[in-house]
Design an enzyme around this catalytic site. Structure first.
Site, mmCIF file in Angstrom:
data_model
loop_
_atom_site.group_PDB
_atom_site.id
_atom_site.type_symbol
_atom_site.label_atom_id
_atom_site.label_comp_id
_atom_site.label_asym_id
_atom_site.label_seq_id
_atom_site.Cartn_x
_atom_site.Cartn_y
_atom_site.Cartn_z
ATOM 1 N N LYS A 58 0.845 -1.199 0.000
ATOM 2 C CA LYS A 58 0.000 0.000 0.000
ATOM 3 C C LYS A 58 0.880 1.248 0.000
ATOM 4 C CE LYS A 58 -3.883 1.980 2.655
ATOM 5 N NZ LYS A 58 -4.772 1.773 3.814
ATOM 6 N N SER A 133 -9.794 1.672 2.907
ATOM 7 C CA SER A 133 -8.928 2.447 2.044
ATOM 8 C C SER A 133 -7.866 1.628 1.294
ATOM 9 C CB SER A 133 -8.226 3.518 2.874
ATOM 10 O OG SER A 133 -7.319 2.929 3.803
ATOM 11 N N SER A 157 -9.832 -0.569 7.094
ATOM 12 C CA SER A 157 -9.285 -0.407 5.745
ATOM 13 C C SER A 157 -8.634 -1.625 5.117
ATOM 14 C CB SER A 157 -8.282 0.741 5.730
ATOM 15 O OG SER A 157 -8.999 1.939 5.605
HETATM 16 N N1 GLN Z 1 -12.912 4.328 6.604
HETATM 17 C C1 GLN Z 1 -12.200 4.706 7.772
HETATM 18 C C2 GLN Z 1 -11.730 6.127 7.663
HETATM 19 O O1 GLN Z 1 -11.920 6.695 6.630
HETATM 20 C C3 GLN Z 1 -11.068 3.770 8.007
HETATM 21 C C4 GLN Z 1 -9.855 4.095 7.269
HETATM 22 C C5 GLN Z 1 -8.733 3.183 7.585
HETATM 23 O O2 GLN Z 1 -8.914 2.153 8.223
HETATM 24 N N2 GLN Z 1 -7.551 3.586 7.180
HETATM 25 O O3 GLN Z 1 -11.177 6.669 8.569
#
Ligand code: GLN
Length: 436
Positions: A58, A133, A157
């Site tokens: 990532k 994400s 994410s």
């Molecule tokens: N969807 C969550 C956020 O936008 C989680 C993001 C993540 O786990 N990096 O904060």
């Protein structure tokens, strides 16, 4: 098959379908030295545990010489000067890094759509989001562009894209994997983890990246994960099915069916489990994330690492910076951030109580199917993507997403979560489900 020939097959697949053809858009950068590195691995007489494994990373994790852009224009010209500890460990075991993967900008998002370099398409249905994400991490494994991927999980994410893309995604217990070299979103919640085609690969990669690291002061030494033990079906297991109302009943039914099958085949016990205050997870999660993200982005002022974040980032990142700046004001001291920390502690204690009665908690990963790319959905609906995953980050539990079946031909994941540092048991349970 040699590492080199495997790499070449993946590169051909990426050339055909990532930027052209299906245009999944999973990779932001390919490793220009991959071929050379593959040859070196093949030439070794004694190979490490990950020899032959091709791994995507990532874009918020540093890999020496590659661009950890966080899928943002802010860092688009930033070249990492070091390897994150997880990457160093992978290289020491002869894993090959194939490239950097697309994601939501600075990991802020639910669907992969906040990336400055375009959304990632779901390989199972090209008009749908891949989930975020870690969207590129889920899609690249599902599309057959690599064997494994690293992602990060602050509120869901890793598990959300794993669920939508039909792969296995593991968020390890808080502090069990070093975060040195991860560009952080929220320090008290972030965890690096794995996205793989199956549970055995997850166990293998986790066994390499877990453990104490001097460069991450919160990391702890945990029981060494013996990935061969994952094949054992654990006895005397009580599954706790989370008592939580979700909108799409078809998803809950699918999960319940899998639980019934496991109960029959392995003689496991099943009971419903209620976790008090789990419905407050989203309201607890965001003040923490906004405040900590605001604080960590102060170094992105344009002097050292490319552009000033306020000038070059997209709206979701800016919203969080503004929100975090507001919450952090002295006059609000204690009102939001500390209250959220208190709520986090209470949720953590509720889980600890539950894990005295049951071995793991089972639920859907996402309470809905993925939306169409570009579809306007309300913020409230978007927040719901993490309603079942963020509680595990707040509590520090380990949790994973395991493919449970399909609805409308879209993969649906089942979440299995265990108490802190119970990764081995969690993976055994997941592997037993996988064998059904
Ligand atoms: N969807 C969550 C956020 O936008 C989680 C993001 C993540 O786990 N990096 O904060």
């Amino acid at each position: 098959m040699t590492t080199l020939s495997k790499l070449q097959n993946y590169l051909a697949e990426i050339a055909k379908n990532d930027k052209k053809g299906k245009k999944i858009n999973a990779f932001l950068q390919l490793n220009p030295h991959a071929v050379e590195e593959a040859k070196k691995i093949d030439a070794k007489s004694r190979k490490g545990k990950l020899a032959g494994k091709i791994i995507g990373v990532k874009a918020n994790i540093n890999v020496l010489g590659l661009n950890a852009s966080c899928a943002s224009h802010v860092l688009e010209n930033y070249e990492s000067t070091y390897d994150a500890s997880v990457v160093r460990k992978i290289k020491e075991e002869d894993g090959l890094i194939i490239g950097m993967l697309n994601c939501d900008e600075f990991a802020c998002g639910w669907s992969g759509e906040t990336s400055a370099f375009g959304p990632v398409k779901n390989p199972h249905a090209l008009d749908l989001v891949a989930g975020g994400s870690s969207s590129g991490s889920g899609a690249s494994v599902a599309a057959g562009f690599c064997d494994m991927a690293l992602g990060s999980d602050t509120g869901g994410s890793i598990r959300v894209p794993a669920s939508h893309c039909g792969v296995v995604g593991v968020k390890p217990s808080y502090a069990s994997v070093s975060r040195y070299g991860l560009i952080d979103l929220s320090m008290s919640l972030d965890q690096i983890g794995t996205l793989t085609k199956n549970v055995s690969d997850a166990a293998l990669l986790l066994s390499v990246i877990s453990g104490k690291d001097e460069n991450d002061s919160i990391s702890v030494e945990t029981k060494k994960l013996d990935f061969k033990k994952i094949e054992q079906v654990p006895r005397n297991i009580t599954l706790g099915v989370l008592d939580f109302q979700i909108k799409d009943e078809r998803i809950q039914k699918l999960i319940d069916k899998r639980v019934e099958e496991a109960k029959k085949k392995y003689g496991w016990k099943v009971q419903k489990i209620k976790i008090e205050h789990v419905d407050l997870a989203i309201a607890t999660y965001f003040p923490l994330v906004y405040t900590e993200f605001f604080s960590s982005t102060r170094r992105l002022d344009g002097r050292r690492y490319g552009k000033r974040i306020e000038q070059a980032a997209g709206p979701e990142v800016l919203r969080r910076i503004l929100g975090g700046a507001e919450i952090s004001k002295a006059e609000h001291s204690g009102r939001y951030y500390y209250l959220a920390l208190k709520a986090k502690k209470i949720i953590e204690q509720e889980f600890e109580k539950a894990f005295k009665k049951i071995d793991c908690i089972i639920s859907p990963v996402v309470p809905r199917l993925p939306h169409k790319i570009g579809e306007k959905i309300s913020m409230e609906e978007m927040f719901q993507y993490d309603a079942l995953t963020s509680p595990m980050n707040l509590a520090g539990n380990c949790a994973l997403s395991l493919p449970a079946g399909r609805i409308d031909n879209i993969p649906v994941g089942m979440q299995i979560s265990c108490a802190k540092f119970e990764e081995e048991k969690m993976l055994q349970i997941a592997r037993s489900f996988e064998k059904l």
